[in-house]
Design an enzyme around this catalytic site. Structure first.
Site, short mmCIF file in Angstrom:
data_model
loop_
_atom_site.label_atom_id
_atom_site.label_comp_id
_atom_site.label_asym_id
_atom_site.label_seq_id
_atom_site.Cartn_x
_atom_site.Cartn_y
_atom_site.Cartn_z
N MET A 180 10.15 24.34 0.02
CA MET A 180 9.31 23.40 -0.72
C MET A 180 10.13 22.61 -1.74
SD MET A 180 5.84 24.07 -2.93
CE MET A 180 4.88 24.55 -1.50
N LYS A 189 0.84 -1.20 0.00
CA LYS A 189 0.00 0.00 0.00
C LYS A 189 0.88 1.25 0.00
CE LYS A 189 -0.37 -0.04 5.06
NZ LYS A 189 -1.27 -0.06 6.22
N TYR A 203 14.62 31.27 4.36
CA TYR A 203 13.49 31.97 4.95
C TYR A 203 13.72 32.23 6.44
CZ TYR A 203 10.53 31.03 0.84
OH TYR A 203 9.99 30.99 -0.41
N ARG A 240 -10.08 -0.21 15.72
CA ARG A 240 -10.25 0.51 14.45
C ARG A 240 -11.32 -0.24 13.67
NH1 ARG A 240 -4.50 1.48 11.60
NH2 ARG A 240 -4.86 -0.76 11.33
#
Length: 731
Positions: free
Chosen positions: A672, A391, A623, A485
Site C-alpha cells: 500500500m 476532469k 508479502y 451511454r
C-alpha cells in the site's frame, strides 16, 4: 494534497522594496526643500508617490492571483499585517504621549477613526489600508473577473481622486462638497484602504496571472530585451505625464492632498513590469529590512532631532534638509539591519514544513503543457477552439493548477465530469466556458446558474426535469450516435427523437450553447472501426441537418476528443475536447494515429529511496514471499505504493524504476505504501536518492503509456488514479 510551486526569484522587486522605503523617508523629511521647493515637490509629492502603491501591487501580486483563491492565505495576510500594526501602535505610544495625542477632544471616536483608517501616527495608515484594500480586492477578483473588479476599484479610486489631488475641482459644488464632508468625518483622507488601495492590489493580481500570458520560456528569453525596452519607455512616459499632472495641479492649487494622480496607475503598473524583468538571486532580507525602515523612520526623525538638540547641531542635522534626510535614512537602515539580524538569530524560528514531496510526488511541467496546447491548436481547423478536459484532477495532474495555467495562455473552454468539479474551477478563478460532461441532479439547477456552468442534457426525460426547476441554465445537447451511454438517441433520425431535441430548443429555461456526440472507436484505424466512426459522424450531421430544416439555429458543435482530432482532423467543429493528448501522451504505447504530433509529457512520478537492504541469497522480500533472492542482492525500499495510484499489478518484475541512471526491476509485491526494487547492478545507490517511476532520468525514459500497458491498463486510468496524498511540484 499540497502543491509546491517553483520559486521565482524576483530580484527587482526585492531591491525596490528598500528603494521605496527610502522614497517614503523623503516624503517625511523633504530633502530638497532647502535647495528648491519645486524640486522637493517633484521628488516628494510626485516621484515618491509610487512607493506605497508599489507595496500594494507587490502584496496583490502574491495574494490576489486567482490560483491562490484560498481563504487561509488571505487570513494569514490579514493576521500578519494586523500583528505588525498592533506592534507599531504600541511602539509609537511614547511619541503620541509626547505629542499630546491622548489629550485631544473626543478621544475615543478619533482613536477609532485613526486605528481603522488614518493610522495612530501619520505613516501607519498604510497598514490598515493594506488589510482593508487587500480584503476588498480579494473579494472583488474572486466574485468578478479582473475587468469588472478593476472597474469597481477604478470607480473607488476616482472617488478618492476628487477627495485628494483633484479636490479643488469639486469642492465648491454643494452636492459633492457635502458628500466629501461626510467621508472626511470618517477618514481624514481618501488615501485609504477603501478608495486608494484596492485598485493597486487588483493590479498586482492581474500582473501575477497575465504578465507572461501566452508565452513559453524560449519566447520570453528571446523577447525579454524588447519587452524591457518597451515597458521602460511606457514607465518613463507615464512618469513624465504624472510629473506634468502634478505640477499643473500644484500650480492651480487644486490639491487638498497630493497622493492620488490619474497617471499614478499606469506609472506603477509599468514600473512593476520593469522590475519583474530583473530576476536572479533572492534577497528575502531586503523585504524585512524595508518593512523595518518604513516602520521605524519616524522614530529616527525624533531621535535625530533630540540628538541634534542635545549636541546643538540643529543647523546641521535638522535645518540642512539634505543632511537631515541622510541622517534619518542611515539611522533607519542601520537600526533596521540590526533588528533584522537579531531577529534572524534569536527570533522565533519556524520549523521547516515537511510535505509529502519528501516521500513521493508528481512533477508538472507547465512548459510542456503550453507546448502541447500550441501543437494541438496548430492541428485544428481554423475558428475551432480547444476545450481542455480537466476532469478527474486533470487526469491526475491537478485540476486547478492545470486550468489556471491554461487560462493564462488563452484557453477559454473547459470540460469536467461533475458539477462539483465545475464549481472548483470557478473558485480557482476560471472565467471561460465550463461544460459538465456527466450527470447533475436537476435539483442543483440553481448552482448551475450561480456558477455559470453548462450542463449536458443526457436524454429527454432528464431535460424535462431540469427545465421544470424554473432556473435558466446553459446546456449542451448530447446526441448518442452509437456509444449508447448518455445522449438523445440519433435513432437514424427518427421523427420521435428529432422532435425531442426540437422540444429542448423550445424549452423556456434553457440557453442551448452546444450540441455534440462522442466517438467510441476513434482511437482505432481498423477498417471496421473506421466505418463505424464514419457512420457516427454521418448520423450526427444528419441530426443537425434535420434540425436546420426545422428552422433551428445550430449552436456550437463538437465531435472530436483527442483521438477524434488525431485520426479525423478534417472535421470542422467549434470545439475539440482535448483530454489525454493535452497532457502529452496517448492511451497506449502502440497507438497508431493519422496525425503524428510533437506532444510532450507533462507529468513525471517520483519517489525517494528510504532504505537500502542487503538480502542474502535464498531470503525473500515482501508479502507472500513471492520474491526470493537467487543471489546476494541489494534492495532499495521506495516510499510509494498502490495507495498512491501505482498499480499493484507491476509487482514481481512486471515493472521497473530509474535510479541513479540505471533500471531497477520491482521485486516482491507492491504494498500500500512501499515497494522494493533490485539495485544490485546499479552502483552507488543510497538512501535519499530520487527514483523515477514515470519520466526521465539519466537519459532514459519510462513513458506513462508503457507503465499503463505493463499494468494491463491505459494511461488515462493510470493518471486518474494517482493518489490524493501525492504532492505536486509545478515547474
Amino acid at each position: 494534497m499540497r502543491v509546491e510551486k517553483k520559486v521565482e526569484s524576483y530580484t527587482g522587486i526585492d531591491v525596490f522594496r528598500l528603494v521605496a522605503a527610502v522614497l517614503i523617508i523623503t516624503i517625511h523629511t523633504s530633502p530638497l526643500v532647502g535647495l528648491s521647493e519645486t524640486g522637493d515637490f517633484i521628488l516628494t509629492r510626485i516621484v515618491a508617490r509610487v512607493a506605497v502603491p508599489f507595496f500594494f501591487v507587490t502584496s496583490g501580486f502574491f495574494l490576489i492571483s486567482r490560483y491562490h483563491y484560498q481563504t487561509a492565505k488571505l487570513c494569514a495576510f490579514v493576521k500578519k499585517t494586523l500583528l505588525i500594526y498592533g506592534a507599531a501602535i504600541v511602539l509609537y505610544i511614547p511619541v503620541n504621549l509626547y505629542n499630546g495625542y491622548f489629550k485631544m477632544e473626543y478621544l475615543l471616536p478619533n482613536l477609532i477613526k485613526d486605528i481603522v483608517f488614518d493610522g495612530t501616527l501619520y505613516h501607519l495608515w498604510y497598514l490598515p489600508a493594506s488589510v482593508i484594500g487587500g480584503v476588498i480586492a480579494w473579494g472583488l477578483v474572486k466574485k468578478l473577473d479582473y475587468r469588472k473588479a478593476f472597474a469597481v476599484a477604478a470607480v473607488l479610486y476616482l472617488v478618492g481622486l476628487f477627495g485628494d489631488s483633484y479636490y479643488g475641482v469639486i469642492k465648491n459644488v454643494p452636492i459633492f462638497s457635502g458628500f466629501y464632508a461626510l467621508i472626511f468625518q470618517v477618514s481624514d483622507y481618501t488615501r485609504n484602504g477603501i478608495f486608494f488601495a484596492p485598485v493597486f492590489f487588483i493590479m498586482g493580481g492581474f500582473i501575477a496571472d497575465y504578465s507572461d500570458r501566452g508565452e513559453n520560456k524560449s519566447e520570453i528569453v528571446c523577447d525579454q530585451s524588447v519587452r524591457k525596452k518597451s515597458e521602460s519607455k511606457c514607465f518613463g512616459l507615464s512618469m513624465a505625464l504624472m510629473l506634468v499632472e502634478g505640477l499643473v495641479l500644484h500650480h492651480f492649487q487644486v490639491q487638498r492632498h497630493d497622493s492620488m494622480y490619474v497617471f499614478l496607475l499606469p506609472c506603477v503598473y509599468f514600473l512593476f513590469l520593469v522590475l519583474l524583468q530583473f530576476r536572479g538571486k533572492r534577497y528575502v532580507w531586503l523585504r524585512d529590512l524595508s518593512l523595518v525602515v518604513y516602520l521605524i523612520h519616524p522614530m529616527m526623525i525624533v531621535v535625530i532631532r533630540m540628538f541634534a538638540k542635545v549636541l546643538h547641531l540643529q543647523g546641521l542635522l535638522v535645518d540642512n534638509s539634505v543632511v537631515h534626510f541622510l541622517a534619518v535614512t542611515v539611522a533607519s537602515v542601520v537600526f533596521g539591519a540590526a533588528a533584522v539580524a537579531l531577529w534572524g538569530r534569536f527570533g522565533r524560528r519556524r520549523k521547516k514544513r515537511h510535505t509529502d514531496m519528501d516521500r513521493a510526488y508528481i512533477e508538472i511541467n507547465l512548459e510542456n503543457l503550453a507546448h502541447n496546447v500550441a501543437v494541438l491548436k496548430a492541428a485544428m481547423p481554423s475558428r475551432c477552439e480547444l476545450m481542455a478536459v480537466v476532469k478527474a484532477e486533470a487526469y491526475g495532474h491537478g485540476m486547478c493548477e492545470i486550468a489556471v495555467h491554461l487560462d493564462k495562455i488563452g484557453v477559454r473552454a473547459f470540460a469536467v465530469a461533475t458539477i462539483d468539479e465545475g464549481i472548483r474551477l470557478r473558485r480557482c478563478g476560471i472565467r471561460g466556458e465550463i461544460l459538465i460532461l456527466g450527470y447533475t441532479v436537476p435539483e442543483r439547477a440553481w448552482e448551475l446558474r450561480k456558477y455559470d456552468l453548462a450542463q449536458t442534457l443526457i436524454d429527454y426525460a432528464y431535460a424535462c426535469r431540469l427545465n421544470e426547476q424554473g432556473c435558466r441554465v446553459k446546456v449542451h445537447v448530447k446526441v448518442d450516435t452509437g456509444m449508447h451511454r448518455l445522449g438523445f438517441d440519433a435513432g437514424h433520425h427518427s421523427n420521435t427523437h428529432i422532435k425531442e431535441i426540437l422540444d429542448v430548443f423550445a424549452m423556456e429555461h434553457f440557453d442551448v450553447k452546444g450540441i455534440y456526440t462522442h466517438l467510441c472507436v476513434a482511437d482505432s484505424l481498423e477498417e471496421e472501426d473506421v466505418l463505424f466512426t464514419r457512420q457516427q459522424i454521418a448520423d450526427f450531421y444528419g441530426v443537425l441537418k434535420r434540425l436546420k430544416k426545422e428552422g433551428i439555429r445550430i449552436p456550437k458543435i463538437h465531435i472530436q476528443s483527442s483521438y477524434g482530432l488525431l485520426n479525423y482532423p478534417e472535421l470542422k467543429c467549434s470545439y475539440v475536447r482535448a483530454g489525454i493528448a493535452l497532457y502529452g501522451v496517448l492511451s497506449t504505447p502502440d497507438a497508431q494515429t493519422k496525425l503524428q504530433l510533437d506532444l510532450r509529457p507533462v507529468l513525471s512520478l517520483k519517489t525517494k529511496v528510504v532504505l537500502i537492504r542487503f538480502v542474502p541469497q535464498g531470503e525473500s522480500v515482501g508479502y507472500g514471499r513471492t520474491f526470493v533472492a537467487d543471489r546476494d542482492s541489494v534492495i532499495a525500499i521506495l516510499s510509494i505504493g498502490y495507495a498512491d495510484g501505482f498499480p499493484r499489478s507491476l509487482s514481481n518484475r512486471a515493472g521497473y524504476v530509474l535510479i541513479n541512471g540505471g533500471c531497477a526491476p520491482i521485486v516482491g509485491r507492491i504494498c500500500m505504501d512501499q515497494l522494493a526494487v533490485d539495485v544490485t547492478d546499479i552502483a552507488d545507490v543510497e538512501a535519499g536518492m530520487t527514483a523515477t517511476l514515470i519520466g526521465y532520468d539519466g537519459g532514459k525514459e519510462i513513458a506513462a503509456p508503457v507503465v499503463a500497458d505493463d499494468a494491463g491498463s491505459i494511461t488515462n486510468e493510470l493518471f486518474s488514479r494517482m493518489g490524493s496524498r501525492l504532492g505536486r511540484i509545478v515547474k
